[in-house]
Design an enzyme around this catalytic site. Structure first.
Site, PDB file in Angstrom:
ATOM      1  N   TYR A 189     -87.958  55.936 -26.439  1.00 17.05           N
ATOM      2  CA  TYR A 189     -87.933  56.963 -25.387  1.00 17.05           C
ATOM      3  C   TYR A 189     -88.044  56.353 -23.992  1.00 17.05           C
ATOM      4  O   TYR A 189     -87.378  56.792 -23.054  1.00 17.05           O
ATOM      5  CB  TYR A 189     -89.060  57.984 -25.611  1.00 17.05           C
ATOM      6  CG  TYR A 189     -88.871  58.839 -26.848  1.00 17.05           C
ATOM      7  CD1 TYR A 189     -87.602  59.267 -27.232  1.00 17.05           C
ATOM      8  CD2 TYR A 189     -89.951  59.219 -27.622  1.00 17.05           C
ATOM      9  CE1 TYR A 189     -87.422  60.057 -28.364  1.00 17.05           C
ATOM     10  CE2 TYR A 189     -89.777  60.006 -28.762  1.00 17.05           C
ATOM     11  CZ  TYR A 189     -88.515  60.413 -29.121  1.00 17.05           C
ATOM     12  OH  TYR A 189     -88.334  61.195 -30.233  1.00 17.05           O
ATOM     13  N   GLY A 204     -81.170  52.016 -35.400  1.00 17.82           N
ATOM     14  CA  GLY A 204     -80.869  50.811 -34.626  1.00 17.82           C
ATOM     15  C   GLY A 204     -79.386  50.602 -34.387  1.00 17.82           C
ATOM     16  O   GLY A 204     -78.969  49.533 -33.970  1.00 17.82           O
ATOM     17  N   GLU A 256     -87.789  69.547 -30.225  1.00 19.63           N
ATOM     18  CA  GLU A 256     -88.819  69.696 -31.271  1.00 19.63           C
ATOM     19  C   GLU A 256     -88.751  68.560 -32.285  1.00 19.63           C
ATOM     20  O   GLU A 256     -89.781  68.002 -32.663  1.00 19.63           O
ATOM     21  CB  GLU A 256     -88.618  71.056 -31.968  1.00 19.63           C
ATOM     22  CG  GLU A 256     -89.542  71.351 -33.119  1.00 19.63           C
ATOM     23  CD  GLU A 256     -90.971  71.649 -32.678  1.00 19.63           C
ATOM     24  OE1 GLU A 256     -91.204  71.862 -31.477  1.00 19.63           O
ATOM     25  OE2 GLU A 256     -91.857  71.658 -33.550  1.00 19.63           O
TER      26      GLU A 256
HETATM   27  C1  LIG Z   1     -86.619  57.133 -32.945  1.00 25.04           C
HETATM   28  C2  LIG Z   1     -85.224  57.235 -33.570  1.00 25.04           C
HETATM   29  C3  LIG Z   1     -84.738  58.678 -33.510  1.00 25.04           C
HETATM   30  C4  LIG Z   1     -84.273  56.334 -32.802  1.00 25.04           C
HETATM   31  O1  LIG Z   1     -82.995  56.470 -33.383  1.00 25.04           O
HETATM   32  P1  LIG Z   1     -82.042  55.196 -33.586  1.00 25.04           P
HETATM   33  O2  LIG Z   1     -80.718  55.681 -34.019  1.00 25.04           O
HETATM   34  O3  LIG Z   1     -82.726  54.210 -34.448  1.00 25.04           O
HETATM   35  O4  LIG Z   1     -81.997  54.676 -32.091  1.00 25.04           O
HETATM   36  P2  LIG Z   1     -80.873  53.759 -31.443  1.00 25.04           P
HETATM   37  O5  LIG Z   1     -80.135  53.002 -32.498  1.00 25.04           O
HETATM   38  O6  LIG Z   1     -80.085  54.600 -30.528  1.00 25.04           O
HETATM   39  O7  LIG Z   1     -81.808  52.746 -30.694  1.00 25.04           O
HETATM   40  C5  LIG Z   1     -81.984  52.699 -29.357  1.00 25.04           C
HETATM   41  C6  LIG Z   1     -82.791  51.489 -29.072  1.00 25.04           C
HETATM   42  O8  LIG Z   1     -84.023  51.437 -29.792  1.00 25.04           O
HETATM   43  C7  LIG Z   1     -83.999  50.341 -30.736  1.00 25.04           C
HETATM   44  N1  LIG Z   1     -84.466  50.935 -31.976  1.00 25.04           N
HETATM   45  C8  LIG Z   1     -85.042  52.128 -32.086  1.00 25.04           C
HETATM   46  N2  LIG Z   1     -85.454  52.354 -33.334  1.00 25.04           N
HETATM   47  C9  LIG Z   1     -85.112  51.304 -34.040  1.00 25.04           C
HETATM   48  C10 LIG Z   1     -85.269  50.974 -35.406  1.00 25.04           C
HETATM   49  N3  LIG Z   1     -85.909  51.769 -36.264  1.00 25.04           N
HETATM   50  N4  LIG Z   1     -84.758  49.812 -35.825  1.00 25.04           N
HETATM   51  C11 LIG Z   1     -84.138  49.012 -34.947  1.00 25.04           C
HETATM   52  N5  LIG Z   1     -83.998  49.262 -33.645  1.00 25.04           N
HETATM   53  C12 LIG Z   1     -84.476  50.404 -33.179  1.00 25.04           C
HETATM   54  C13 LIG Z   1     -82.569  49.887 -30.789  1.00 25.04           C
HETATM   55  O9  LIG Z   1     -82.496  48.512 -31.013  1.00 25.04           O
HETATM   56  C14 LIG Z   1     -82.056  50.252 -29.427  1.00 25.04           C
HETATM   57  O10 LIG Z   1     -82.406  49.312 -28.473  1.00 25.04           O
HETATM   58  P3  LIG Z   1     -81.376  48.982 -27.286  1.00 25.04           P
HETATM   59  O11 LIG Z   1     -81.092  50.278 -26.583  1.00 25.04           O
HETATM   60  O12 LIG Z   1     -82.143  48.024 -26.448  1.00 25.04           O
HETATM   61  O13 LIG Z   1     -80.203  48.415 -27.987  1.00 25.04           O
HETATM   62  C15 LIG Z   1     -85.246  56.730 -35.049  1.00 25.04           C
HETATM   63  O14 LIG Z   1     -85.777  55.439 -35.084  1.00 25.04           O
HETATM   64  C16 LIG Z   1     -86.016  57.629 -35.998  1.00 25.04           C
HETATM   65  O15 LIG Z   1     -85.478  58.587 -36.562  1.00 25.04           O
HETATM   66  N6  LIG Z   1     -87.292  57.303 -36.201  1.00 25.04           N
HETATM   67  C17 LIG Z   1     -88.116  58.032 -37.161  1.00 25.04           C
HETATM   68  C18 LIG Z   1     -88.397  59.440 -36.716  1.00 25.04           C
HETATM   69  C19 LIG Z   1     -88.981  59.503 -35.339  1.00 25.04           C
HETATM   70  O16 LIG Z   1     -89.845  58.724 -34.969  1.00 25.04           O
HETATM   71  N7  LIG Z   1     -88.516  60.499 -34.576  1.00 25.04           N
HETATM   72  C20 LIG Z   1     -89.029  60.757 -33.266  1.00 25.04           C
HETATM   73  C21 LIG Z   1     -90.184  61.665 -33.369  1.00 25.04           C
HETATM   74  S1  LIG Z   1     -90.838  62.049 -31.774  1.00 25.04           S
END
Ligand SMILES: CC(C)(COP(=O)(O)OP(=O)(O)OC[C@H]1O[C@@H](n2cnc3c(N)ncnc32)[C@H](O)[C@@H]1OP(=O)(O)O)[C@@H](O)C(=O)NCCC(=O)NCCS
Length: 168
Positions: free
Chosen positions: A133, A95, A85
């Site tokens: 994703y 990141g 969810e």
């Molecule tokens: C989407 C989300 C959960 C990803 O979490 P995260 O901790 O930033 O993800 P990770 O660090 O594990 O990143 C995984 C990959 O995505 C990239 N990435 C994702 N989001 C990023 C960000 N905001 N900034 C930099 N890099 C990011 C990373 O570089 C990494 O790439 P790699 O696997 O090639 O090294 C986070 O960005 C977030 O909370 N976003 C806002 C809320 C959201 O959109 N939630 C999802 C709703 S459906």
């Protein structure tokens, strides 16, 4: 280096979970839809029949992110699955692999419980999350559209008169 810890949320974490829900809603520009409060969240998550489970991620002692999910069921697979969810990582900690760690943890829960699949929805403008994703191995189900009945429409639907017999 500060260690990452992921654990299930307990009742004393309700205010933290609510804060994450509100932060995600704000990010998704959906704060106006949020009506949940601590009381309703506590009853839903930690009552007699919990409606969902929550994973919390911490960097040291600092709350870093969360995932909320619940069990669903696929008739085609004949097996339960998990519906994700909410997934959120604090802006300053993105990141760094925390989102990946939460999703991997969830995939492990799925596999360990013998569930068939992991499903979730993402807003079409949230390209950062969509890219993330896809890198996690997700397939976008473009031919499916999400349906919802809520509020007055739900009440009206529940009150609709329906047939009691059919002439064949
Ligand atoms: C989407 C989300 C959960 C990803 O979490 P995260 O901790 O930033 O993800 P990770 O660090 O594990 O990143 C995984 C990959 O995505 C990239 N990435 C994702 N989001 C990023 C960000 N905001 N900034 C930099 N890099 C990011 C990373 O570089 C990494 O790439 P790699 O696997 O090639 O090294 C986070 O960005 C977030 O909370 N976003 C806002 C809320 C959201 O959109 N939630 C999802 C709703 S459906």
């Amino acid at each position: 280096m500060t260690s990452l810890r992921i654990r299930f949320a307990a009742e004393q974490d309700v205010s933290l979970v609510l804060a994450f829900i509100r932060k995600l809603a704000e990010y998704e520009k959906l704060s106006h839809d949020v009506v949940v409060d601590e009381e309703s969240l506590r009853a839903s998550l930690f009552g007699a029949t919990p409606a969902a489970e929550v994973l919390l991620a911490f960097i040291g002692d600092e709350p870093a992110g969360f995932a909320v999910y619940f069990r669903n069921f696929s008739t085609f697979l004949g097996r339960p699955g998990i519906y994700l969810e909410d997934l959120f990582v604090e802006p300053g900690l993105r990141g760094k692999g925390i989102g990946t760690a939460l999703l991997v943890h969830l995939a492990k829960v799925c596999v360990e419980r013998g569930y068939g699949r992991l499903n979730w929805a993402v807003l079409d403008w949230n390209q950062t999350a969509i890219d993330f994703y896809k890198r996690m191995g997700a397939v976008l189900l473009d031919q499916w559209t999400i349906c919802r009945v809520s509020g007055h429409a739900l009440k009206r639907l529940a009150e609709r008169n329906v047939i009691s017999s059919v002439t064949l």
